[in-house]
Motif scaffolding. Structure first.
Motif, PDB file in Angstrom:
ATOM      1  N   ALA A  27     -23.010  -6.736 -13.360  1.00 32.92           N
ATOM      2  CA  ALA A  27     -23.647  -5.579 -13.994  1.00 32.92           C
ATOM      3  C   ALA A  27     -24.719  -5.008 -13.077  1.00 32.92           C
ATOM      4  CB  ALA A  27     -24.258  -5.995 -15.327  1.00 32.92           C
ATOM      5  N   GLY A  28     -24.664  -3.693 -12.855  1.00 29.80           N
ATOM      6  CA  GLY A  28     -25.640  -3.028 -12.015  1.00 29.80           C
ATOM      7  C   GLY A  28     -25.401  -3.162 -10.528  1.00 29.80           C
ATOM      8  N   CYS A  29     -24.258  -3.769 -10.139  1.00 32.07           N
ATOM      9  CA  CYS A  29     -24.001  -4.049  -8.721  1.00 32.07           C
ATOM     10  C   CYS A  29     -22.829  -3.229  -8.185  1.00 32.07           C
ATOM     11  CB  CYS A  29     -23.685  -5.533  -8.514  1.00 32.07           C
ATOM     12  SG  CYS A  29     -24.996  -6.646  -9.025  1.00 32.07           S
ATOM     13  N   GLU A  30     -22.737  -3.219  -6.855  1.00 35.99           N
ATOM     14  CA  GLU A  30     -21.547  -2.715  -6.174  1.00 35.99           C
ATOM     15  C   GLU A  30     -20.850  -3.908  -5.538  1.00 35.99           C
ATOM     16  OE1 GLU A  30     -20.533   1.024  -3.396  1.00 35.99           O
ATOM     17  OE2 GLU A  30     -21.708  -0.521  -2.371  1.00 35.99           O
ATOM     18  N   LEU A  31     -19.578  -4.049  -5.844  1.00 35.95           N
ATOM     19  CA  LEU A  31     -18.765  -5.145  -5.309  1.00 35.95           C
ATOM     20  C   LEU A  31     -17.778  -4.591  -4.294  1.00 35.95           C
ATOM     21  CD1 LEU A  31     -17.396  -8.033  -5.358  1.00 35.95           C
ATOM     22  CD2 LEU A  31     -15.968  -7.130  -7.228  1.00 35.95           C
ATOM     23  N   SER A  32     -17.756  -5.166  -3.087  1.00 39.07           N
ATOM     24  CA  SER A  32     -16.741  -4.840  -2.081  1.00 39.07           C
ATOM     25  C   SER A  32     -15.891  -6.087  -1.874  1.00 39.07           C
ATOM     26  CB  SER A  32     -17.391  -4.424  -0.764  1.00 39.07           C
ATOM     27  OG  SER A  32     -18.179  -3.271  -0.932  1.00 39.07           O
ATOM     28  N   PHE A  33     -14.583  -5.903  -1.704  1.00 32.98           N
ATOM     29  CA  PHE A  33     -13.695  -7.056  -1.546  1.00 32.98           C
ATOM     30  C   PHE A  33     -12.568  -6.720  -0.576  1.00 32.98           C
ATOM     31  CE2 PHE A  33     -12.770  -4.649  -5.368  1.00 32.98           C
ATOM     32  CZ  PHE A  33     -11.422  -4.366  -5.275  1.00 32.98           C
ATOM     33  N   GLU A  34     -12.029  -7.770   0.033  1.00 34.71           N
ATOM     34  CA  GLU A  34     -10.947  -7.625   1.004  1.00 34.71           C
ATOM     35  C   GLU A  34      -9.992  -8.797   0.853  1.00 34.71           C
ATOM     36  OE1 GLU A  34     -10.287  -7.227   5.869  1.00 34.71           O
ATOM     37  OE2 GLU A  34     -12.302  -7.326   4.997  1.00 34.71           O
ATOM     38  N   ASN A  35      -8.703  -8.503   0.878  1.00 30.90           N
ATOM     39  CA  ASN A  35      -7.671  -9.529   0.768  1.00 30.90           C
ATOM     40  C   ASN A  35      -7.221  -9.921   2.181  1.00 30.90           C
ATOM     41  OD1 ASN A  35      -5.519 -11.165   0.161  1.00 30.90           O
ATOM     42  ND2 ASN A  35      -4.308  -9.598  -0.883  1.00 30.90           N
ATOM     43  N   PRO A  36      -7.387 -11.174   2.587  1.00 30.83           N
ATOM     44  CA  PRO A  36      -7.001 -11.561   3.945  1.00 30.83           C
ATOM     45  C   PRO A  36      -5.496 -11.659   4.156  1.00 30.83           C
ATOM     46  CG  PRO A  36      -7.770 -13.471   2.716  1.00 30.83           C
ATOM     47  CD  PRO A  36      -8.028 -12.276   1.847  1.00 30.83           C
ATOM     48  N   ASP A  37      -4.712 -11.675   3.080  1.00 35.77           N
ATOM     49  CA  ASP A  37      -3.265 -11.861   3.233  1.00 35.77           C
ATOM     50  C   ASP A  37      -2.499 -10.977   2.253  1.00 35.77           C
ATOM     51  OD1 ASP A  37      -0.898 -12.923   4.211  1.00 35.77           O
ATOM     52  OD2 ASP A  37      -0.933 -14.644   2.854  1.00 35.77           O
ATOM     53  N   PRO A  38      -2.560  -9.649   2.406  1.00 36.64           N
ATOM     54  CA  PRO A  38      -1.897  -8.758   1.447  1.00 36.64           C
ATOM     55  C   PRO A  38      -0.387  -8.726   1.631  1.00 36.64           C
ATOM     56  CG  PRO A  38      -2.867  -7.482   3.209  1.00 36.64           C
ATOM     57  CD  PRO A  38      -3.288  -8.911   3.449  1.00 36.64           C
ATOM     58  N   VAL A  39       0.312  -8.454   0.542  1.00 35.16           N
ATOM     59  CA  VAL A  39       1.768  -8.296   0.540  1.00 35.16           C
ATOM     60  C   VAL A  39       2.075  -6.822   0.274  1.00 35.16           C
ATOM     61  CG1 VAL A  39       3.928  -8.917  -0.604  1.00 35.16           C
ATOM     62  CG2 VAL A  39       2.140 -10.650  -0.271  1.00 35.16           C
ATOM     63  N   PRO A  40       2.823  -6.137   1.156  1.00 36.30           N
ATOM     64  CA  PRO A  40       3.124  -4.719   0.927  1.00 36.30           C
ATOM     65  C   PRO A  40       3.823  -4.495  -0.408  1.00 36.30           C
ATOM     66  CG  PRO A  40       3.690  -5.348   3.168  1.00 36.30           C
ATOM     67  CD  PRO A  40       3.357  -6.625   2.450  1.00 36.30           C
ATOM     68  N   MET A  41       3.453  -3.431  -1.074  1.00 33.76           N
ATOM     69  CA  MET A  41       4.046  -3.083  -2.358  1.00 33.76           C
ATOM     70  C   MET A  41       5.278  -2.233  -2.110  1.00 33.76           C
ATOM     71  SD  MET A  41       2.058  -1.595  -5.693  1.00 33.76           S
ATOM     72  CE  MET A  41       2.727  -1.932  -7.327  1.00 33.76           C
ATOM     73  N   THR A  42       6.428  -2.666  -2.639  1.00 36.82           N
ATOM     74  CA  THR A  42       7.684  -1.946  -2.407  1.00 36.82           C
ATOM     75  C   THR A  42       8.141  -1.166  -3.626  1.00 36.82           C
ATOM     76  OG1 THR A  42       8.931  -3.944  -3.001  1.00 36.82           O
ATOM     77  CG2 THR A  42       8.437  -3.616  -0.671  1.00 36.82           C
ATOM     78  N   THR A  43       7.554  -1.443  -4.800  1.00 38.71           N
ATOM     79  CA  THR A  43       7.882  -0.680  -6.001  1.00 38.71           C
ATOM     80  C   THR A  43       6.866   0.449  -6.173  1.00 38.71           C
ATOM     81  OG1 THR A  43       6.585  -2.200  -7.359  1.00 38.71           O
ATOM     82  CG2 THR A  43       8.931  -2.655  -7.138  1.00 38.71           C
ATOM     83  N   LYS A  44       7.153   1.350  -7.110  1.00 35.99           N
ATOM     84  CA  LYS A  44       6.253   2.478  -7.346  1.00 35.99           C
ATOM     85  C   LYS A  44       4.927   1.971  -7.887  1.00 35.99           C
ATOM     86  CE  LYS A  44       6.136   7.062  -9.478  1.00 35.99           C
ATOM     87  NZ  LYS A  44       6.875   8.036 -10.297  1.00 35.99           N
ATOM     88  N   PRO A  45       3.789   2.393  -7.306  1.00 36.60           N
ATOM     89  CA  PRO A  45       2.484   1.883  -7.734  1.00 36.60           C
ATOM     90  C   PRO A  45       2.005   2.560  -9.017  1.00 36.60           C
ATOM     91  CG  PRO A  45       2.183   3.502  -6.023  1.00 36.60           C
ATOM     92  CD  PRO A  45       3.685   3.334  -6.189  1.00 36.60           C
ATOM     93  N   PRO A  46       0.900   2.079  -9.581  1.00 36.42           N
ATOM     94  CA  PRO A  46       0.299   2.780 -10.719  1.00 36.42           C
ATOM     95  C   PRO A  46      -0.162   4.173 -10.319  1.00 36.42           C
ATOM     96  CG  PRO A  46      -0.639   0.566 -10.465  1.00 36.42           C
ATOM     97  CD  PRO A  46       0.169   0.849  -9.233  1.00 36.42           C
ATOM     98  N   ALA A  47      -0.510   4.968 -11.307  1.00 37.26           N
ATOM     99  CA  ALA A  47      -0.995   6.329 -11.038  1.00 37.26           C
ATOM    100  C   ALA A  47      -2.247   6.281 -10.168  1.00 37.26           C
ATOM    101  CB  ALA A  47      -1.295   7.036 -12.358  1.00 37.26           C
ATOM    102  N   PRO A  48      -2.407   7.203  -9.223  1.00 41.04           N
ATOM    103  CA  PRO A  48      -3.581   7.183  -8.339  1.00 41.04           C
ATOM    104  C   PRO A  48      -4.903   7.310  -9.094  1.00 41.04           C
ATOM    105  CG  PRO A  48      -1.884   8.644  -7.472  1.00 41.04           C
ATOM    106  CD  PRO A  48      -1.456   8.272  -8.853  1.00 41.04           C
ATOM    107  N   GLN A  49      -4.939   8.143 -10.118  1.00 43.84           N
ATOM    108  CA  GLN A  49      -6.159   8.325 -10.899  1.00 43.84           C
ATOM    109  C   GLN A  49      -6.157   7.360 -12.076  1.00 43.84           C
ATOM    110  OE1 GLN A  49      -8.760  10.293 -10.167  1.00 43.84           O
ATOM    111  NE2 GLN A  49      -7.741  10.965  -8.286  1.00 43.84           N
ATOM    112  N   GLN A  50      -7.120   6.453 -12.101  1.00 45.12           N
ATOM    113  CA  GLN A  50      -7.220   5.436 -13.143  1.00 45.12           C
ATOM    114  C   GLN A  50      -8.450   5.733 -14.005  1.00 45.12           C
ATOM    115  OE1 GLN A  50      -5.051   2.449 -13.564  1.00 45.12           O
ATOM    116  NE2 GLN A  50      -3.809   3.970 -12.468  1.00 45.12           N
ATOM    117  N   ARG A  51      -8.204   6.288 -15.193  1.00 39.31           N
ATOM    118  CA  ARG A  51      -9.286   6.623 -16.118  1.00 39.31           C
ATOM    119  C   ARG A  51      -9.072   5.902 -17.439  1.00 39.31           C
ATOM    120  NH1 ARG A  51      -7.893  11.850 -14.014  1.00 39.31           N
ATOM    121  NH2 ARG A  51      -9.501  12.644 -12.595  1.00 39.31           N
TER     122      ARG A  51
END
Length: 405
Positions: A48-72
């Motif tokens: 709460a009240g913070c900014e979180l930055s994160f990075e995945n050291p071992d990502p897997v490419p997404m081959t299916t259609k992703p979620p909508a770009p705008q997430q509200r």
């Protein structure tokens, strides 16, 4: 059903420094544009009240259609302090230890857990203990009273997120867009499960490892209970055998009862519209029957010309397999329509049929590619192409009709 994206995440950031608002961007491997988050609500007390930055050291490419770009939508549980079990050794070493009958060492660790409900994509979850994290100093904090009230609202499902989940899954009727999303999510989960199954198929503890990777905590808990009760099961082995024998006899009787039971006939006023009978007196949809009959005529002609199945040709195989897939998919999509099932959902059928149109188009393209091969006389190939086009027109008309229901 939820989007579970943790393995596809490249990097991201979540910002809750403005109270009552969570914003952020999340980049997925293989996808050019990030997900842009504009969520109502606040993070858990640790963020709460913070900014979180994160990075995945071992990502897997997404081959299916992703979620909508705008997430509200409303924020769910957003924390970097969820407790999970992780191995103290590498996955490879843990597997080797398990094969030797040893128990890999593990410990409880903090995992980042990001959850929200999007107006366009439904529930989205990202969970991992492997991300590299950076957390800013808080711009604000909850009071003790606010934390207590927050916990009460979560427990009693009074949060905007809980209300959105309930409305989406229980009180609001899904439309074809939501069903399409459901099918895409199922594709992504099936693809991930297939990779894990192939990777760990020969491992003696494959069920537990796959359950952990899939986020199926319920299966891990069930396996834990099964281990705890193993001695009791052995003690009761004879009683279970007797019970199984009784159940088998009941099942045999039940199957006999089912064989004697006939499903009620569909609405006679819809015969020729929603249903017809084939040569074996089975009820099926007219579009399904047309595809089935045309497919079998095609197979018979190819066999008579000795081009199938002995013929090894990529274009021919693609044409025939596309036609087979089309016939099977139509049977699955239209069975409930033909039978007049009370529980069939027009939105779900439309979502299936829109996918079937993609199969149809690919099959037509495959038919075009076989023209120069002369597997069939030109007039016969033209006939099968015309049938595919006719089926496509009928599918489009059915989609229009179902949307009006």
């Amino acid at each position: 059903m939820a989007w579970r994206l943790h393995e596809h995440v490249l990097r991201g950031k979540i910002d809750n420094r403005t109270r009552g608002r969570v914003t952020g961007e999340i980049w997925l491997a293989g996808i050019d544009e990030p997900l842009v988050l504009e969520l109502a609500g606040d993070c858990a007390p640790d963020l709460a009240g913070c900014e979180l930055s994160f990075e995945n050291p071992d990502p897997v490419p997404m081959t299916t259609k992703p979620p909508a770009p705008q997430q509200r939508g409303p924020a769910g549980d957003i924390t970097a302090a969820r407790k999970v079990r992780v191995f103290d050794v590498s996955i490879e070493e843990a597997l080797a230890m398990s094969r030797r009958g040893e128990t890999p060492p593990e410990h409880m660790a903090n995992a980042v857990y990001l959850e929200w409900f999007s107006e366009r994509s439904g529930r989205v979850v990202i969970e991992s203990a492997d991300y590299r994290l950076q957390i800013s100093e808080p711009a604000w904090r909850y009071t003790k009273e606010e934390i207590a009230e927050r916990e009460r609202r979560i427990a009693e499902e009074e949060t905007p997120f809980a209300i959105a989940i309930t409305q989406d899954g229980k009180t609001q009727e899904w439309d074809e867009v939501r069903y399409e999303q459901f099918l895409r999510e199922s594709d992504a989960l099936t693809e991930k499960y297939g990779r894990l199954l192939e990777k760990y198929a020969d491992h003696p503890d494959s069920e537990r490892i796959i359950a952990r990777e899939m986020g199926w905590s319920w299966l891990e808990e069930a396996l834990d209970r099964e281990d705890e009760q193993e001695e009791q099961y052995e003690y009761e082995h004879e009683a279970e055998d007797l019970e199984a024998k009784i159940d088998e006899e009941k099942e045999d009787q039940s199957e006999n009862d089912i064989e004697d039971y006939e499903l009620p006939p569909p609405n006679p006023m819809r015969e020729g519209i929603d249903w017809v009978r084939d040569e074996r007196d089975h009820i099926l949809h007219p579009i399904e029957k047309r595809a089935h009959d045309t497919l079998h005529a095609l197979l018979d002609e190819l066999k008579a010309a000795e081009h199938f199945p002995e013929e090894e040709d990529e274009q021919l195989a693609e044409f025939v397999s596309g036609f087979m897939t089309l016939s099977a998919k139509l049977a699955g999509a239209l069975g409930g329509v033909a039978r007049g099932d009370d529980f069939f959902e027009p939105g779900m059928v439309v979502a299936w049929l829109k996918r079937i149109l993609e199969i149809l188009n690919k099959t037509i393209a495959a038919a075009d590619a076989t023209r120069v091969k002369h597997f069939l006389p030109a007039d016969r190939l033209a006939y099968y192409r015309s049938e595919l086009f006719a089926i496509r027109e009928e599918v489009l008309e059915l989609i229009k009709e179902l949307r009006s229901r």
